[in-house]
Every structure is written in structure tokens, then in C-alpha cells.
Motif scaffolding. Sequence first.
Motif, PDB file in Angstrom:
ATOM      1  N   THR A  31       0.686  -1.298  -0.120  1.00 49.83           N
ATOM      2  CA  THR A  31       0.155  -0.036  -0.008  1.00 49.83           C
ATOM      3  C   THR A  31       0.988   1.215   0.010  1.00 49.83           C
ATOM      4  O   THR A  31       0.221   2.573  -0.447  1.00 49.83           O
ATOM      5  N   ALA A  60      -2.928   4.564  -5.501  1.00 49.48           N
ATOM      6  CA  ALA A  60      -3.604   4.515  -4.400  1.00 49.48           C
ATOM      7  C   ALA A  60      -3.980   3.125  -4.312  1.00 49.48           C
ATOM      8  O   ALA A  60      -4.730   2.587  -4.991  1.00 49.48           O
ATOM      9  N   HIS A  62      -6.301   1.090  -1.281  1.00 45.59           N
ATOM     10  CA  HIS A  62      -7.123   1.037   0.049  1.00 45.59           C
ATOM     11  C   HIS A  62      -7.417  -0.207   0.651  1.00 45.59           C
ATOM     12  O   HIS A  62      -7.855  -0.910  -0.226  1.00 45.59           O
ATOM     13  N   ILE A  64      -9.477  -2.444   2.933  1.00 46.14           N
ATOM     14  CA  ILE A  64     -10.829  -2.319   3.630  1.00 46.14           C
ATOM     15  C   ILE A  64     -10.884  -3.590   4.460  1.00 46.14           C
ATOM     16  O   ILE A  64     -10.748  -4.742   4.044  1.00 46.14           O
TER      17      ILE A  64
END
Length: 84
Positions: A31, A60, A62, A64
Motif C-alpha cells: 500500500t 493509491a 485502500h 478495507i
Amino acid sequence: MIYTRDNVAHNTKVFDVMAGRWLDRVISLDTDTGVVVFCASPFKVDSRGHVETIELRFDAIHAISGGGRRPVLFHCYRHSPVLR
């Protein structure tokens, strides 16, 4: 952070949001640098007997978690091409 099968939930999915597709056979995902490494499909073996991999770089990524301690899904984003 670098994620591998050792620190994500079982059956974690990776989605390329801009392309609208799931990334299969993911080996690792970083990440911080935006790099996703996955196996080629169909599987290919190089001259040393290692499975060939492909790297994609995203702007990017992300993670979760869905309320758990480990991610269950990753959304990956790239910039759209500049139209001139």
C-alpha cells in the motif's frame, strides 16, 4: 504496508477500480508503493522453474477491513490517461 497471504483474511479480494476488474492470483500488495504482484494467467514457468509474475503500480491502494483486524478487500486506483 506489505500484505501477503500471511497477514490478510482468507479469500481477500483485490479490485482495480478504474479498470472495473478483479485481480486474481495476487501474491503481494504494497500500500505504500502502490505495487501489486500477481501470477500470470495462465501460469507460466521461467527457465529457473519459478512462476512468472506481473507487477502493476497504482496511485493509491485502500485496505478495507470490514470491522475485522485483517483486510478482506483492497481497492486499487490509477489516474486516468490525460486527453490532449
